[in-house]
Design a protein around this motif. Structure first.
Motif, PDB file in Angstrom:
ATOM      1  N   ASP A 296       8.508   6.758 -11.097  1.00 32.36           N
ATOM      2  CA  ASP A 296       7.575   6.458 -11.206  1.00 32.36           C
ATOM      3  C   ASP A 296       7.536   6.314 -10.796  1.00 32.36           C
ATOM      4  O   ASP A 296       6.856   6.007  -9.152  1.00 32.36           O
ATOM      5  CB  ASP A 296       6.500   5.636 -12.074  1.00 32.36           C
ATOM      6  N   ALA A 297       8.826   5.795  -9.363  1.00 29.25           N
ATOM      7  CA  ALA A 297       8.893   4.703  -7.977  1.00 29.25           C
ATOM      8  C   ALA A 297       8.773   5.941  -7.429  1.00 29.25           C
ATOM      9  O   ALA A 297       8.010   6.200  -5.762  1.00 29.25           O
ATOM     10  CB  ALA A 297       9.848   4.422  -7.714  1.00 29.25           C
ATOM     11  N   ILE A 298       9.352   7.456  -7.741  1.00 30.38           N
ATOM     12  CA  ILE A 298       9.475   8.295  -6.809  1.00 30.38           C
ATOM     13  C   ILE A 298       7.792   8.927  -6.470  1.00 30.38           C
ATOM     14  O   ILE A 298       7.243   9.407  -5.524  1.00 30.38           O
ATOM     15  CB  ILE A 298      10.403   9.622  -7.194  1.00 30.38           C
ATOM     16  N   ARG A 299       6.959   9.203  -7.604  1.00 33.66           N
ATOM     17  CA  ARG A 299       5.734   9.306  -7.216  1.00 33.66           C
ATOM     18  C   ARG A 299       4.436   8.137  -6.836  1.00 33.66           C
ATOM     19  O   ARG A 299       3.666   8.680  -6.081  1.00 33.66           O
ATOM     20  CB  ARG A 299       4.939   9.423  -8.768  1.00 33.66           C
ATOM     21  N   ALA A 300       4.986   7.366  -6.722  1.00 32.26           N
ATOM     22  CA  ALA A 300       4.810   6.289  -5.847  1.00 32.26           C
ATOM     23  C   ALA A 300       4.976   6.684  -4.454  1.00 32.26           C
ATOM     24  O   ALA A 300       3.832   5.744  -3.671  1.00 32.26           O
ATOM     25  CB  ALA A 300       4.894   4.464  -6.319  1.00 32.26           C
ATOM     26  N   ILE A 301       6.481   6.671  -4.134  1.00 33.45           N
ATOM     27  CA  ILE A 301       6.277   6.759  -2.912  1.00 33.45           C
ATOM     28  C   ILE A 301       5.337   7.621  -2.259  1.00 33.45           C
ATOM     29  O   ILE A 301       4.707   7.992  -1.356  1.00 33.45           O
ATOM     30  CB  ILE A 301       7.913   7.093  -2.588  1.00 33.45           C
ATOM     31  N   GLN A 302       5.360   9.062  -3.844  1.00 33.82           N
ATOM     32  CA  GLN A 302       4.637  10.302  -2.535  1.00 33.82           C
ATOM     33  C   GLN A 302       3.896   9.938  -3.059  1.00 33.82           C
ATOM     34  O   GLN A 302       2.544  10.324  -1.910  1.00 33.82           O
ATOM     35  CB  GLN A 302       4.845  11.853  -3.597  1.00 33.82           C
TER      36      GLN A 302
ATOM     37  N   PRO B 145      -0.812   5.399   4.579  1.00 37.15           N
ATOM     38  CA  PRO B 145      -0.610   5.253   6.257  1.00 37.15           C
ATOM     39  C   PRO B 145      -1.156   3.812   6.940  1.00 37.15           C
ATOM     40  O   PRO B 145      -0.854   2.903   7.658  1.00 37.15           O
ATOM     41  CB  PRO B 145      -0.165   6.277   7.609  1.00 37.15           C
ATOM     42  N   SER B 146      -2.509   4.182   6.734  1.00 35.32           N
ATOM     43  CA  SER B 146      -3.142   3.159   7.669  1.00 35.32           C
ATOM     44  C   SER B 146      -3.254   1.140   6.472  1.00 35.32           C
ATOM     45  O   SER B 146      -3.984   0.591   6.676  1.00 35.32           O
ATOM     46  CB  SER B 146      -4.799   3.397   7.589  1.00 35.32           C
ATOM     47  N   VAL B 147      -2.763   1.711   5.584  1.00 33.48           N
ATOM     48  CA  VAL B 147      -2.694   1.087   4.226  1.00 33.48           C
ATOM     49  C   VAL B 147      -1.452   0.269   3.680  1.00 33.48           C
ATOM     50  O   VAL B 147      -0.872   0.210   2.408  1.00 33.48           O
ATOM     51  CB  VAL B 147      -3.374   0.738   3.268  1.00 33.48           C
ATOM     52  N   HIS B 148      -0.254  -0.356   4.910  1.00 37.54           N
ATOM     53  CA  HIS B 148       0.605   0.333   5.177  1.00 37.54           C
ATOM     54  C   HIS B 148       1.271   1.782   4.698  1.00 37.54           C
ATOM     55  O   HIS B 148       2.839   1.512   4.145  1.00 37.54           O
ATOM     56  CB  HIS B 148       1.404  -0.967   4.048  1.00 37.54           C
ATOM     57  N   GLY B 149       1.359   2.266   3.979  1.00 34.41           N
ATOM     58  CA  GLY B 149       1.745   3.388   3.985  1.00 34.41           C
ATOM     59  C   GLY B 149       3.269   3.733   2.521  1.00 34.41           C
ATOM     60  O   GLY B 149       2.869   2.547   1.480  1.00 34.41           O
ATOM     61  N   ALA B 150       4.172   4.361   2.097  1.00 34.26           N
ATOM     62  CA  ALA B 150       5.248   4.399   1.818  1.00 34.26           C
ATOM     63  C   ALA B 150       6.177   2.960   1.451  1.00 34.26           C
ATOM     64  O   ALA B 150       5.917   2.457   2.979  1.00 34.26           O
ATOM     65  CB  ALA B 150       6.020   5.989   1.609  1.00 34.26           C
ATOM     66  N   PRO B 151       6.371   2.821   0.046  1.00 32.62           N
ATOM     67  CA  PRO B 151       7.550   1.996  -0.245  1.00 32.62           C
ATOM     68  C   PRO B 151       8.732   1.648   1.445  1.00 32.62           C
ATOM     69  O   PRO B 151       9.146   2.740   1.884  1.00 32.62           O
ATOM     70  CB  PRO B 151       7.844   1.511  -1.173  1.00 32.62           C
ATOM     71  N   ILE B 152       8.807   0.316   1.573  1.00 35.46           N
ATOM     72  CA  ILE B 152      10.336   0.085   2.449  1.00 35.46           C
ATOM     73  C   ILE B 152      10.737  -0.466   1.908  1.00 35.46           C
ATOM     74  O   ILE B 152      12.789   0.370   2.318  1.00 35.46           O
ATOM     75  CB  ILE B 152       9.523  -0.830   3.948  1.00 35.46           C
ATOM     76  N   HIS B 153      11.200  -0.701   0.571  1.00 36.95           N
ATOM     77  CA  HIS B 153      12.619   0.002   0.190  1.00 36.95           C
ATOM     78  C   HIS B 153      12.552  -0.473  -1.691  1.00 36.95           C
ATOM     79  O   HIS B 153      11.030  -1.051  -2.392  1.00 36.95           O
ATOM     80  CB  HIS B 153      13.209  -2.158   0.735  1.00 36.95           C
TER      81      HIS B 153
END
Length: 261
Positions: A170-176, A182-190
């Motif tokens: 699910d973390a991988i899906r959340a990243i996708q 990108p206008s609301v923080h985009g992909a996770p940073i860690h």
């Protein structure tokens, strides 16, 4: 019920003092914004700070001129009363939290509205993911990290991050999903070991509330719009106003308008 109100209806309730809580999960489908208000002679450096650090400080809108209380691109807004809780800073120190800043307003103040992670939470929920702060009815946990921001004038400091736990798949899906926003923080940073980014105890967030993390889950961290509050502490402007963490400016702009398809 606040969950059923339109953005304009929710702002009206906030403006009249009938709603004072956090805005996570409210006005679903619409953009919520972090808020920074500064004197005009500090606004240029802060704008540059946002431009240099778009992940934690994605600029959605700013006032047309000093003293302007409206943000027409975001709705019929009176910035002095349409946020449920404001933080007042003097010389970088948090002085007070108030529900209304009309008595504090000045003709030299410039408003900045920055993207908020509550917008991408809707996309995660729509995909069937469990966003823990929403399902547990609490404010998202936020932490001071050791990730440095790029400096602009006196504005500097480390990034604040928000956290949501997920199973690895699910973390991988959340990243996708979040890469589209990108206008609301985009992909996770860690994601994974929080100690790598300077966080010692997930049970003790610097802002917001702790959430439960199941044994098979990993913490996933996003850049967070509370970062400007850390930058204010470093820059020490004589006067500044922000939102209180979790108490956002709810706008008429739809989340779908920010998505990259």
């Amino acid at each position: 019920m606040p969950q059923l109100l339109s953005p304009a209806q929710l702002r009206q309730r906030i403006r009249s003092g009938l709603y004072t809580g956090h805005t996570s999960g409210l006005a679903q489908g619409y953009v919520q914004c972090n808020l920074t208000i500064l004197p005009a002679d500090w606004a240029g450096d802060f704008l540059r700070f946002c431009q240099l650090n778009p992940r934690p400080c994605p600029l959605i809108a700013m006032a047309n001129s000093p003293g302007d209380i409206s943000l027409p691109s975001l709705g019929d807004i009176d910035i002095r009363s349409d946020v449920s809780s404001y933080r007042i800073f003097r010389h970088g120190q948090l002085e007070d939290e108030v529900a209304d800043i009309r008595s504090l307003w000045r003709d030299d103040l410039v408003t900045f509205a920055l993207g908020c992670s509550f917008s991408f939470e809707e996309a995660l929920l729509a995909d069937g993911l469990d966003v823990r702060n929403v399902s547990e009815g609490v404010n998202v946990p936020m932490y001071r990290s050791n990730i440095p921001c790029q400096s602009a004038g006196d504005f500097a400091g480390n990034m604040v991050v928000s956290m949501r736990p997920f199973k690895a798949a699910d973390a991988i899906r959340a990243i996708q999903i979040c890469t589209r926003f990108p206008s609301v923080h985009g992909a996770p940073i860690h994601f994974g070991d929080p100690r790598i980014i300077g966080i010692k105890d997930l049970e003790q967030p610097d802002y917001g509330d702790p959430v439960s993390i199941k044994q098979e889950e990993v913490p996933v961290f996003w850049a967070c719009g509370v970062t400007p509050q850390v930058a204010l502490e470093k820059a020490r402007p004589p006067f500044a106003i922000t939102h209180s963490p979790g108490c956002m400016l709810v706008t008429d702009l739809r989340n779908s308008q920010l998505a990259i398809m």
